[in-house]
Design an enzyme around this catalytic site. Structure first.
Site, short mmCIF file in Angstrom:
data_model
loop_
_atom_site.label_atom_id
_atom_site.label_comp_id
_atom_site.label_asym_id
_atom_site.label_seq_id
_atom_site.Cartn_x
_atom_site.Cartn_y
_atom_site.Cartn_z
N HIS A 34 0.83 -1.21 0.00
CA HIS A 34 0.00 0.00 0.00
C HIS A 34 0.85 1.25 0.00
O HIS A 34 2.06 1.20 0.24
CB HIS A 34 -0.88 -0.01 1.25
CG HIS A 34 -0.06 0.02 2.51
ND1 HIS A 34 0.52 -1.13 3.00
CD2 HIS A 34 0.32 1.03 3.31
CE1 HIS A 34 1.23 -0.82 4.08
NE2 HIS A 34 1.14 0.48 4.29
N HIS A 115 5.45 6.32 -1.13
CA HIS A 115 6.20 5.08 -1.38
C HIS A 115 5.36 3.85 -1.04
O HIS A 115 4.35 3.94 -0.34
CB HIS A 115 7.47 5.07 -0.53
CG HIS A 115 7.19 5.03 0.95
ND1 HIS A 115 6.87 6.15 1.69
CD2 HIS A 115 7.15 3.98 1.82
CE1 HIS A 115 6.67 5.81 2.94
NE2 HIS A 115 6.83 4.50 3.06
#
EC number: 3.1.-.-
Lengths: 169, 169
Positions: A34, A115
């Site tokens: 995620h 990220h």
């Protein structure tokens, strides 16, 4: 209860991330790959309907976000996390800013560096070794994500999705 | 891609389920504790918007579902799954029936016995032993669940939530 907000990228990138996470990420079993857009924050049961209504409003007023993964990187030496780095994009920044403005807590730990984590809780030497190898790999992925997920954390550390909010609807 | 539809019960029941799952459930790390309302089925990328639109329509026309957990049970000898058994309720049956009627596949493996799995992939003796002990425990939980989750499966077997559909909205 502890809540967090994340974007889930497409299966292709999730599968690639998991191929590293299974070896390098201590949170591998807790949550699928995620992009965190809001770190854990507390919401009381009473306040939850207000928070979800706000998130729905925010989501509908924003655009879907551009995700452009372009390399493997690490926060080392600040932290030993290894991740797929995502290019900054105004759609992503706009979402992040909204989730850290009133009525939401400004619970930013660091500057927002979007990220997908692929490694954490590794030794300094392991990080250097893994990042050294992975930096030579070409990692490229582009997609537009049109939804964000409000999740809550269970006692074992894992996360359950509570609700999806569609961006730009 | 392989999709499935599940309900996630409240954190309290999920934590209780996980306290058993961590020892007895081989799928512990793949998905949080849940009630499956539709077993895995294939949806092509092209067909996904149609399927999600249908799910939205179905959800909005149904009522939130009554969940009443009342005991630990097993499908043994048909299967060695151990679970929290949920009382049949017309709201839950209505949801299940809608998800197994046109345009959805009628991919029912067995008669619908609503449950939260807490153990699987155990030996026959283990099942008998665990169920014997847990049947003496009082397990009671009541709640109304007002959302269902469409999930897809990653290559490692884990599930990611794609979208939430609110029941009765």
């Amino acid at each position: 209860m502890k809540y967090g907000i994340a974007l889930f990228p497409a299966k292709k990138l999730q599968d690639l991330a998991n191929s590293f996470r299974m070896r390098y990420d201590s949170h591998y079993a807790w949550i699928p790959p995620h992009i965190t857009v809001k770190e854990p924050f507390e919401v009381s049961d009473d306040n939850l309907p207000y928070i979800t209504a706000k998130l729905r409003e925010i989501a509908s007023n924003l655009s879907p976000v551009e995700i452009d993964v372009y390399k493997v990187d690490t926060f080392s030496p600040q932290s030993n996390t290894i991740f797929f780095k995502i290019r900054e994009h105004k759609t992503l920044t706009a979402l992040y800013e909204k989730l850290h403005s009133e009525p939401f807590e400004e619970n930013k730990k660091y500057k927002f560096i979007p990220h997908v984590t692929i490694g954490q809780d590794l030794s300094k030497d392991e990080v250097a070794d893994i990042v050294g190898r992975l930096k030579m790999k070409k990692v490229e992925h582009h997609e537009v994500i049109d939804r964000m997920q409000l999740m809550y954390q269970l006692e074992n550390g894992s996360w359950t999705v509570y609700e999806t909010f569609r961006l730009g609807e």
